[in-house]
Design a protein around this motif. Structure first.
Motif, PDB file in Angstrom:
ATOM      1  N   GLY A   1      19.644 -88.734   4.399  1.00  0.00           N
ATOM      2  CA  GLY A   1      19.305 -87.978   5.719  1.00  0.00           C
ATOM      3  C   GLY A   1      20.793 -87.649   6.324  1.00  0.00           C
ATOM      4  N   ASP A   2      21.287 -87.867   6.407  1.00  0.00           N
ATOM      5  CA  ASP A   2      22.869 -88.249   6.696  1.00  0.00           C
ATOM      6  C   ASP A   2      23.250 -87.301   6.092  1.00  0.00           C
ATOM      7  N   PHE A   3      23.590 -87.213   4.552  1.00  0.00           N
ATOM      8  CA  PHE A   3      24.136 -85.940   4.299  1.00  0.00           C
ATOM      9  C   PHE A   3      23.773 -84.952   3.987  1.00  0.00           C
ATOM     10  N   LEU A   4      22.464 -84.647   3.962  1.00  0.00           N
ATOM     11  CA  LEU A   4      22.022 -83.553   4.914  1.00  0.00           C
ATOM     12  C   LEU A   4      22.095 -82.863   5.691  1.00  0.00           C
ATOM     13  N   ALA A   5      21.745 -84.167   6.612  1.00  0.00           N
ATOM     14  CA  ALA A   5      22.475 -82.834   7.977  1.00  0.00           C
ATOM     15  C   ALA A   5      23.529 -82.517   8.726  1.00  0.00           C
ATOM     16  N   ALA A   6      24.312 -82.748   7.670  1.00  0.00           N
ATOM     17  CA  ALA A   6      26.403 -83.381   7.559  1.00  0.00           C
ATOM     18  C   ALA A   6      26.577 -81.690   7.062  1.00  0.00           C
ATOM     19  N   VAL A   7      25.812 -81.162   6.118  1.00  0.00           N
ATOM     20  CA  VAL A   7      25.616 -79.830   5.325  1.00  0.00           C
ATOM     21  C   VAL A   7      24.837 -78.701   5.909  1.00  0.00           C
ATOM     22  N   THR A   8      24.320 -78.974   6.073  1.00  0.00           N
ATOM     23  CA  THR A   8      23.270 -77.941   6.889  1.00  0.00           C
ATOM     24  C   THR A   8      23.671 -77.658   8.775  1.00  0.00           C
ATOM     25  N   ALA A   9      24.296 -78.461   8.996  1.00  0.00           N
ATOM     26  CA  ALA A   9      25.192 -78.198  10.741  1.00  0.00           C
ATOM     27  C   ALA A   9      26.231 -77.148  10.198  1.00  0.00           C
ATOM     28  N   ARG A  10      26.417 -77.200   9.352  1.00  0.00           N
ATOM     29  CA  ARG A  10      27.930 -76.146   8.966  1.00  0.00           C
ATOM     30  C   ARG A  10      26.978 -74.858   8.465  1.00  0.00           C
ATOM     31  N   PHE A  11      25.910 -74.419   8.339  1.00  0.00           N
ATOM     32  CA  PHE A  11      25.389 -73.438   7.396  1.00  0.00           C
ATOM     33  C   PHE A  11      25.899 -71.510   8.190  1.00  0.00           C
ATOM     34  N   ASP A  12      25.910 -72.073   8.959  1.00  0.00           N
ATOM     35  CA  ASP A  12      25.690 -70.828  10.251  1.00  0.00           C
ATOM     36  C   ASP A  12      27.122 -70.073   9.808  1.00  0.00           C
ATOM     37  N   GLU A  13      28.180 -72.015  10.038  1.00  0.00           N
ATOM     38  CA  GLU A  13      29.755 -71.322   9.856  1.00  0.00           C
ATOM     39  C   GLU A  13      29.976 -70.602   9.190  1.00  0.00           C
ATOM     40  N   VAL A  14      29.573 -70.859   7.787  1.00  0.00           N
ATOM     41  CA  VAL A  14      30.503 -70.311   6.333  1.00  0.00           C
ATOM     42  C   VAL A  14      29.565 -68.755   5.912  1.00  0.00           C
ATOM     43  N   ALA A  15      28.292 -69.034   6.423  1.00  0.00           N
ATOM     44  CA  ALA A  15      27.086 -66.973   6.550  1.00  0.00           C
ATOM     45  C   ALA A  15      27.891 -66.370   6.037  1.00  0.00           C
ATOM     46  N   ASP A  16      28.653 -66.046   6.833  1.00  0.00           N
ATOM     47  CA  ASP A  16      30.081 -64.855   6.223  1.00  0.00           C
ATOM     48  C   ASP A  16      31.251 -65.043   5.164  1.00  0.00           C
ATOM     49  N   GLN A  17      31.088 -66.487   5.053  1.00  0.00           N
ATOM     50  CA  GLN A  17      32.193 -66.637   3.661  1.00  0.00           C
ATOM     51  C   GLN A  17      30.720 -66.450   2.202  1.00  0.00           C
ATOM     52  N   VAL A  18      29.890 -66.828   2.407  1.00  0.00           N
ATOM     53  CA  VAL A  18      28.861 -66.884   1.255  1.00  0.00           C
ATOM     54  C   VAL A  18      28.394 -65.182   1.172  1.00  0.00           C
ATOM     55  N   ASP A  19      28.166 -65.095   2.761  1.00  0.00           N
ATOM     56  CA  ASP A  19      27.869 -62.958   2.029  1.00  0.00           C
ATOM     57  C   ASP A  19      28.950 -62.652   1.114  1.00  0.00           C
ATOM     58  N   ALA A  20      30.082 -62.620   2.104  1.00  0.00           N
ATOM     59  CA  ALA A  20      30.981 -62.016   0.600  1.00  0.00           C
ATOM     60  C   ALA A  20      31.696 -62.884  -0.991  1.00  0.00           C
ATOM     61  N   GLU A  21      31.444 -63.959  -0.425  1.00  0.00           N
ATOM     62  CA  GLU A  21      31.613 -64.853  -2.502  1.00  0.00           C
ATOM     63  C   GLU A  21      30.365 -64.455  -2.794  1.00  0.00           C
ATOM     64  N   THR A  22      29.193 -64.155  -2.479  1.00  0.00           N
ATOM     65  CA  THR A  22      28.078 -63.790  -3.595  1.00  0.00           C
ATOM     66  C   THR A  22      28.196 -62.258  -3.510  1.00  0.00           C
ATOM     67  N   LYS A  23      28.741 -61.442  -2.856  1.00  0.00           N
ATOM     68  CA  LYS A  23      28.975 -59.744  -3.205  1.00  0.00           C
ATOM     69  C   LYS A  23      30.176 -60.175  -4.398  1.00  0.00           C
ATOM     70  N   GLU A  24      31.081 -60.720  -4.209  1.00  0.00           N
ATOM     71  CA  GLU A  24      31.898 -60.401  -4.989  1.00  0.00           C
ATOM     72  C   GLU A  24      31.530 -61.905  -6.478  1.00  0.00           C
ATOM     73  N   LEU A  25      30.584 -61.885  -6.176  1.00  0.00           N
ATOM     74  CA  LEU A  25      30.718 -63.444  -7.842  1.00  0.00           C
ATOM     75  C   LEU A  25      29.603 -62.325  -8.866  1.00  0.00           C
ATOM     76  N   LEU A  26      28.255 -61.395  -7.776  1.00  0.00           N
ATOM     77  CA  LEU A  26      26.712 -60.923  -8.715  1.00  0.00           C
ATOM     78  C   LEU A  26      28.010 -59.328  -9.187  1.00  0.00           C
ATOM     79  N   ALA A  27      29.456 -59.081  -8.998  1.00  0.00           N
ATOM     80  CA  ALA A  27      29.603 -58.182  -9.440  1.00  0.00           C
ATOM     81  C   ALA A  27      30.457 -58.671 -10.257  1.00  0.00           C
ATOM     82  N   ALA A  28      30.822 -59.823 -10.689  1.00  0.00           N
ATOM     83  CA  ALA A  28      31.992 -59.840 -11.745  1.00  0.00           C
ATOM     84  C   ALA A  28      31.233 -60.910 -12.746  1.00  0.00           C
ATOM     85  N   ASP A  29      32.298 -60.651 -13.132  1.00  0.00           N
ATOM     86  CA  ASP A  29      32.333 -61.686 -14.964  1.00  0.00           C
ATOM     87  C   ASP A  29      31.964 -62.973 -15.297  1.00  0.00           C
ATOM     88  N   ARG A  30      30.428 -63.885 -15.227  1.00  0.00           N
ATOM     89  CA  ARG A  30      30.642 -64.969 -14.782  1.00  0.00           C
ATOM     90  C   ARG A  30      29.947 -65.304 -15.850  1.00  0.00           C
TER      91      ARG A  30
END
Length: 837
Positions: free
Chosen positions: A707-736
């Motif tokens: 539970g500590d592991f889940l709580a520590a990571v989920t607590a940072r979701f809002d903090e990284v949301a903009d980075q996630v949006d940018a990285e996802t957009k880049e990944l979806l357009a990339a050759d993976r």
């Protein structure tokens, strides 16, 4: 306002119940949508003269297939919301013959994972009757229940919710008769009644409430609209007299009609559907999510074959089903809508055994009727059958969809259905669906059910369903050195026993806490990125299936991200895959029985050299080649691609990052994975129809940090949301595309260090940690200059006396080498590697 404008306005507001209401005083009152959903007609029936005619059922009134299907599917989604995702997966949907067979099937689709059965008036030789009931006001009363799987309607304390679907809920008599009959033999705690409209009187509403209390069950009601029908005194007799007068008048007009030159009948062409083998024609004997998945994949091709057989100038098409056969033609209709596009007008309705008066008036729901003899050798003998609102409707073509039982000489006779249709359209296509013949069930009637916390694992019950059996009371642990010698000598497989659970020192536990604090945001970014990629490419509601156990914390976090960012409640399960022995086929059968296999997304923590990636692809290929969940029923449609948090080996297309960094869940064993052991596959413990096994270490609850592991990571979701949006957009357009760079490196290291066995080379931070915790390590290769990601690796290596060698040109942060050609004589008594060995 001009007289013409007034006339046009009057036409616009004509209700298809006005004719009956004006003559008999029948009043239909309710919410604002009621008159749009229902019209009125009259019929010869000694119990009820009036008929509520639905405009969205697809029985008497031709309607867009997408509208008909959407009405049922939407009700199913509401039932799913009422029950919750987990209970909805366990529900069984029962529809009523004949008018609600297609509606009930669409409701089951809306629940997404529920099996479906409808009652029938057609006895089938060799199929035992599981139940039956009467429909009090119907012209044909006997309903039979003929499920292929006799356990489908099983009751008891653990019984699933039964969802009963009818087109209208008028008095409640039919539903009460059904529940009473089934509850006597298959009692359960909950029922949900679904109908397009609820037209009960206050007394009938009270009666249902009292009935639920009487049987001690909860009964919910889900409807699209509600209202009441007010019937003046003597309406039955006056209605019967009105029907008799109209029929006499129509007969007189027919006798006076001057015979003219009849137009040449339209040609009748048979079109081959190539209906999927072993997919039932409907729900008469049961229809599972696995059947649904195969049908969905085949529908576009069948629609293209129909569209290709139509004349080039055809624009207005009726897809006409046959009595209880409503779902197959409905879905062919929705697929034909998509295939022909906006340039065509597709409508759907079905034939019926119900005799209804036709009156060609815009204020009456049944404008025309075609009469033809029954053509499926009905059990209750020959009789007339009907198709309403087809004649004079201006259809360029009619596609008659029937099952093979009904493809008889009577169908093709001069007075048969096809001839009747040919007189009123330019082209008739005949599409025949093979009538399903039940066969003995080859697999267990009841598959095991998933285990959930708190009885199995410390995760919340909604976070993961473990497709495993509980072996907690079985002694499975063996000393690491004994296991290693047995594994390398070929005397045992690594999945036949468990290593003794590593108990971290205070120093190591503190290291885990520090690592989690330092890396939580980076993990949150990777979780968000892989989840958004999955939703974009496999959405909108994927079923997450993690590979136990390393994939399970990642699957739980992906589920939390989807809920946090999108409000999605994604199903998540964990199953076992064993290198060299494949995937748990019983777990795959369970998934196919409860979900569309195409929605399943396999999840793992990270890739090393890609062995499990290859193992999964081979296992799924073997499972599909064997016929999937039903043996000869055709492949299920699972996609073997894995979504991982980290892909340092370049083995997959769907990942959160390709960096090889410390994932704290790799630092520990069960205490960061819900207190669940790695999985076990041993012939004396796991039968051919069992899930693979695992243990729940309840005694380690004091050390549990899942539970500590889940709580520590989920607590940072809002903090990284903009980075996630940018990285996802880049990944979806990339050759993976996978590069398999890691596999090449492992092969090189295996030869360079004289190991000659890639299975003893474990690349990446996560795999190296596993070597130090579970196996007999020989040495650790660390990328020169690697930083804090390897702090715990160095500590574990020091504790076990394992050398750490700094190397250049390593595509991973580190690589763990298992002691080659291990015997206990090659190590010290404490299991530490002997230098120079």
């Amino acid at each position: 306002m001009s007289g013409r404008a007034r006339r046009e306005e009057a036409v616009d507001v004509v209700w298809s119940g006005d004719w009956v209401a004006e003559r008999l005083g029948v009043a239909l009152e309710g919410d604002g949508e009621l008159h749009e959903l229902l019209g009125l007609a009259l019929r010869r029936n000694p119990k009820r003269a009036h008929l509520l005619v639905s405009n969205v059922l697809g029985k008497h009134v031709p309607q867009k297939p997408s509208v008909v299907y959407g009405a049922g599917y939407g009700l199913g989604e509401r039932v799913r919301a009422l029950l919750g995702a987990e209970e909805a997966r366990r529900a069984v949907v029962l529809g009523y013959a004949e008018t609600a067979t297609g509606l009930g099937h669409a409701v089951a689709d809306g629940l997404r994972d529920a099996p479906y059965l409808h009652s029938t008036r057609r006895p089938v030789a060799g199929v035992a009757q599981a139940g039956g009931f009467e429909e009090a006001h119907s012209h044909a009363t006997s309903h039979l229940l003929l499920p292929e799987d006799p356990e489908l309607l099983a009751g008891g304390a653990e019984a699933s919710t039964l969802v009963l679907v009818d087109d209208e809920f008028s008095t409640g008599n039919t539903v009460l008769n059904t529940i009473r009959a089934l509850h006597e033999t298959h009692p359960r705690e909950r029922y949900v009644i679904v109908a397009l409209v609820d037209m009960r009187s206050p007394a009938d509403r009270d009666r249902l409430t009292a009935f639920a209390a009487e049987i001690g069950a909860r009964v919910d009601l889900v409807t699209r609209s509600s209202g009441t029908v007010t019937l003046p005194e003597g309406v039955l007799e006056r209605g019967q007299a009105l029907v008799a007068d109209q029929e006499a008048e129509q007969a007189g007009r027919a006798d006076e009609a001057v015979a003219g030159v009849a137009p040449a009948p339209a040609p009748v062409t048979r079109v081959a559907l190539d209906w999927p083998t072993a997919v039932p024609d409907g729900g008469r004997h049961g229809f599972t999510p696995a059947h649904r998945a195969v049908l969905e994949a085949a529908l576009p091709g069948m629609a293209e074959r129909i569209a290709g057989a139509l004349d080039s100038d055809v624009r207005r098409v009726l897809v006409l089903g046959f009595e209880e056969l409503m779902y197959a033609p409905l879905r062919l209709g929705t697929a034909l809508e998509a295939a022909m596009g906006s340039g065509a007008e597709i409508r759907y309705s079905t034939t019926t055994r119900s005799p209804v008066l036709a009156v060609d008036d815009p204020g009456y729901a049944i404008r025309t009727r075609l009469v033809f003899p029954a053509h499926d050798d009905p059990a209750d003998g020959p009789g007339d059958r009907y198709a309403y609102n087809v004649a004079g409707a201006g259809f360029d073509a009619v596609v008659a969809v029937l099952d093979s039982t009904a493809d008889t000489p009577e169908l093709h006779a001069p007075d048969g259905l096809l001839a009747r249709l040919a007189a009123h359209t330019g082209q008739v296509l005949l599409a025949v669906v093979p009538s399903y013949t039940p066969t003995p069930v080859q697999e267990p009637a009841v598959l095991p059910e998933p285990l959930r916390g708190p009885d199995f694992s410390s995760y919340a019950p909604e976070d993961v369903g473990w497709l495993l059996q509980d072996l907690s009371d079985t002694e499975l642990e063996a000393p690491t050195e004994e296991r290693e010698e047995a594994i390398q000598s070929g005397g045992a497989h690594y999945a036949e026993s468990l290593p003794v659970e590593y108990q971290p020192s205070a120093e190591y536990q503190a290291l885990f806490t520090a690592a989690l604090d330092a890396s939580a945001a980076r993990i949150a970014r990777a979780v968000g990125t892989v989840t958004e990629t999955v939703l974009a490419e496999r959405g909108p509601r994927p079923v997450l299936v993690s590979l136990a156990r390393a994939g399970t914390p990642v699957g739980v976090l992906m589920r939390h991200w989807a809920r946090h960012r999108h409000g999605l409640d994604l199903p998540h399960y964990a199953l076992s895959i064993v290198r060299g022995r494949g995937i748990d086929a019983t777990a795959l059968r369970w998934l196919a029985a409860h979900h569309d296999p195409a929605d399943v997304v396999f999840v793992d923590g990270w890739t090393g050299k890609g062995a499990i990636t290859r193992e999964l692809a081979a296992a799924i290929e073997e499972f599909e080649a064997s016929g999937g969940p039903g043996g000869s029923a055709g492949p299920a449609g699972f996609d073997p691609e894995i979504a991982v948090l980290a892909d340092p080996g370049g083995c997959v297309r769907t990942y959160g990052t390709r960096e090889d960094f410390l994932i704290p869940s790799a630092c520990l064993n069960s205490t960061v994975s819900g207190l669940i052991s790695r999985t076990v596959l041993r012939a004396d413990l796991v039968g051919p129809d069992d899930f693979h096994g695992a243990k729940f270490y309840r005694e380690l609850a004091g050390s549990d940090v899942s539970g500590d592991f889940l709580a520590a990571v989920t607590a940072r979701f809002d903090e990284v949301a903009d980075q996630v949006d940018a990285e996802t957009k880049e990944l979806l357009a990339a050759d993976r595309a996978p590069t398999w760079e890691g596999w090449a490196a492992v092969e090189r290291i295996s030869e360079e260090y004289g190991i000659h066995d890639v299975n003893l080379v474990k690349p990446g931070v996560g795999e190296t940690t596993r070597v130090l915790l579970r196996r007999v390590p020989w040495k650790i290769l660390a990328k020169r200059g690697a930083g804090t990601d390897l702090t715990h690796i160095r500590l574990l290596a020091e504790q076990r006396g394992v050398p750490v060698e700094e190397v250049d040109d390593l595509p991973y942060s580190c690589v763990g080498l298992i002691h080659p050609r291990f015997t206990r004589g090659a190590t010290g008594a404490d299991g530490k590697a002997v230098q120079g060995a």
